[in-house]
Design an enzyme around this catalytic site. Structure first.
Site, PDB file in Angstrom:
ATOM      1  N   LYS A 164      -9.790   1.216  14.975  1.00 53.68           N
ATOM      2  CA  LYS A 164      -8.408   1.567  15.334  1.00 53.68           C
ATOM      3  C   LYS A 164      -8.241   1.598  16.860  1.00 53.68           C
ATOM      4  O   LYS A 164      -7.217   1.183  17.383  1.00 53.68           O
ATOM      5  CB  LYS A 164      -8.023   2.908  14.701  1.00 53.68           C
ATOM      6  CG  LYS A 164      -7.827   2.822  13.190  1.00 53.68           C
ATOM      7  CD  LYS A 164      -6.646   1.929  12.826  1.00 53.68           C
ATOM      8  CE  LYS A 164      -6.460   1.754  11.344  1.00 53.68           C
ATOM      9  NZ  LYS A 164      -5.355   0.831  11.011  1.00 53.68           N
ATOM     10  N   TYR A 211     -14.488   3.055  11.219  1.00 51.17           N
ATOM     11  CA  TYR A 211     -13.029   3.000  11.019  1.00 51.17           C
ATOM     12  C   TYR A 211     -12.300   3.400  12.297  1.00 51.17           C
ATOM     13  O   TYR A 211     -11.400   2.700  12.773  1.00 51.17           O
ATOM     14  CB  TYR A 211     -12.637   3.925   9.861  1.00 51.17           C
ATOM     15  CG  TYR A 211     -11.154   4.124   9.708  1.00 51.17           C
ATOM     16  CD1 TYR A 211     -10.328   3.069   9.314  1.00 51.17           C
ATOM     17  CD2 TYR A 211     -10.557   5.359   9.962  1.00 51.17           C
ATOM     18  CE1 TYR A 211      -8.958   3.245   9.178  1.00 51.17           C
ATOM     19  CE2 TYR A 211      -9.194   5.541   9.829  1.00 51.17           C
ATOM     20  CZ  TYR A 211      -8.395   4.480   9.429  1.00 51.17           C
ATOM     21  OH  TYR A 211      -7.033   4.654   9.309  1.00 51.17           O
ATOM     22  N   GLY A 219       0.819  -1.221   0.000  1.00 49.16           N
ATOM     23  CA  GLY A 219       0.000   0.000   0.000  1.00 49.16           C
ATOM     24  C   GLY A 219       0.851   1.267   0.000  1.00 49.16           C
ATOM     25  O   GLY A 219       2.078   1.221  -0.159  1.00 49.16           O
ATOM     26  N   PHE A 220       0.176   2.377   0.185  1.00 46.35           N
ATOM     27  CA  PHE A 220       0.839   3.687   0.126  1.00 46.35           C
ATOM     28  C   PHE A 220       1.958   3.794   1.177  1.00 46.35           C
ATOM     29  O   PHE A 220       3.146   3.878   0.849  1.00 46.35           O
ATOM     30  CB  PHE A 220      -0.232   4.777   0.301  1.00 46.35           C
ATOM     31  CG  PHE A 220       0.291   6.147   0.639  1.00 46.35           C
ATOM     32  CD1 PHE A 220       1.410   6.674  -0.001  1.00 46.35           C
ATOM     33  CD2 PHE A 220      -0.359   6.928   1.599  1.00 46.35           C
ATOM     34  CE1 PHE A 220       1.883   7.956   0.315  1.00 46.35           C
ATOM     35  CE2 PHE A 220       0.112   8.199   1.914  1.00 46.35           C
ATOM     36  CZ  PHE A 220       1.237   8.708   1.291  1.00 46.35           C
ATOM     37  N   ILE A 221       1.583   3.782   2.448  1.00 43.58           N
ATOM     38  CA  ILE A 221       2.591   3.976   3.497  1.00 43.58           C
ATOM     39  C   ILE A 221       3.536   2.771   3.548  1.00 43.58           C
ATOM     40  O   ILE A 221       4.755   2.914   3.651  1.00 43.58           O
ATOM     41  CB  ILE A 221       1.903   4.204   4.868  1.00 43.58           C
ATOM     42  CG1 ILE A 221       1.045   5.482   4.819  1.00 43.58           C
ATOM     43  CG2 ILE A 221       2.927   4.281   5.992  1.00 43.58           C
ATOM     44  CD1 ILE A 221       0.178   5.722   6.045  1.00 43.58           C
TER      45      ILE A 221
END
Ligand code: NAD
Length: 324
Positions: free
Chosen positions: A154, A150, A10-12
């Site tokens: 977390k 979401y 993914g991105f990170i």
């Protein structure tokens, strides 16, 4: 060190993997390459690693598969970034978020515990602060008023981490990322979506009056914070800490749009819409703790980060046009 990075396509995750490769770590990535956004972006991320990385294409919701990969890799440390990200889509499909982010995190922690892999860095989010009125947000604020499934997943993930530290002596750092951007940013996120629309003369959707504020964090700073956390969890005694990773500077939505317009040299066509459920009025990070304990030192303010993002965006699209 043998490191397992979940969500590494993914991105990170892909930025973290590239950084780890510089330190000659042995790296395995778990990712299911799902279609939350175009999976070819994730395939391209993996293809760009430029070093030896084992790729395990699998779904963390599958306990048997998770256990098999952990047994094969026997990681010394886990950087757990895999999740369904995004506030608004979690309201549309909460079950998917709960299954992936809570059950998936439980599987990672349990598989790590069974193999004695004690060191974990977990990606949490600024969204846990929900309706907190006091800014900047500090890690010891109560987080009981979240605005999306979401955010709730977390917090649940952080609680599971605390549980595994207290019951099983693990060493875990939870990192609350504040809106991350930079080269490779997910296409669903505002900076990327706005840049794409303004560049191509399409209207952008502005939810609310433009006064909502965000602490936008440049990807290189996040990677530096993740590396700091990885060193921090290296040790023997049980350890549990939560850290904000932000830039500690807030920008309104209107200011953000102006900065993108300036970097592109184009005016936005703005479609004004009511505020969206789930959106926080403000995010702002107090990063004193990360500075002190992780040596976190963010160095790309938004005035420098947006032009860098726009350069990356334009280079990517001119390359794509050249390939056609
Ligand atoms: P991303 O969607 O680009 O990366 C997540 C990766 O996890 C994806 O490659 C995806 O395919 C993988 N994944 C998802 N579900 C999976 C599953 N069941 N099994 C295996 N792999 C799975 O998102 P990102 O922006 O890179 O975010 C990385 C982490 O940081 C996430 O945990 C996200 O919640 C958190 N975070 C991100 C931001 C941000 O602004 N980008 C802010 C706060 C927190």
């Amino acid at each position: 060190m043998k490191i397992l990075v979940t969500g590494g396509a993914g991105f990170i995750g892909s930025h973290v993997v590239r950084r780890l490769l510089k330190n000659a770590h042995s790296i395995t990535v778990i990712d299911d390459f799902n279609d939350f956004y175009d999976p070819s972006i994730k395939r391209a991320n993996v293809a760009s690693f430029g070093g030896p990385v084992e790729i395990e294409e699998m779904d963390l919701r599958d306990w048997g598969a998770t256990q098999r990969v952990f047994e094969k890799v026997r990681p010394e440390a886990v950087i757990h970034l895999a999740a369904r990200a995004g506030v608004r889509p979690s309201i549309a499909d909460p079950k998917l978020y709960i299954d992936t982010n809570i059950t998936g995190t439980f599987h990672v922690l349990e598989a790590a515990r069974l193999l004695g892999s004690k060191k974990v860095v977990f990606a949490s989010s600024s969204s846990v602060y929900g309706l907190s009125k006091t800014v900047p947000f500090r890690e010891d604020f109560p987080v009981l008023q979240t605005l999306s499934p979401y955010a709730a997943t977390k917090i649940a993930g952080e609680h599971l981490c605390g549980n595994y530290v207290n019951l099983h002596g693990m060493r875990i750092a939870c990192l609350r990322f504040f809106t991350v951007y930079g080269p490779g940013q997910r296409p669903d996120l505002a900076i990327h979506g706005f840049t794409d629309a303004i560049e191509n003369g399409r209207p952008i959707k502005q939810f609310g009056d433009g006064s909502t504020r965000r602490d936008y964090t440049y990807i290189d700073d996040i990677v530096q914070g993740v590396m700091g956390a990885l060193s921090y969890v290296d040790g023997e005694e049980p350890l549990f800490e939560i850290f904000n990773l932000g830039e500690s500077e807030t920008t309104t939505l209107s200011q953000l749009i102006s900065k993108i317009e300036k970097a592109l040299g184009k005016k936005a066509i703005i479609e004004r819409l009511p505020e969206q459920k789930g959106d926080m009025p403000i995010t702002a990070a107090d990063i004193t703790k990360a500075r002190t304990l992780l040596g976190y030192a963010p160095s790309t303010p938004i005035r420098e980060g947006i032009p860098k993002f726009v350069s990356w965006y334009r280079e990517l699209h001119s390359r794509k046009q050249g390939e056609r």
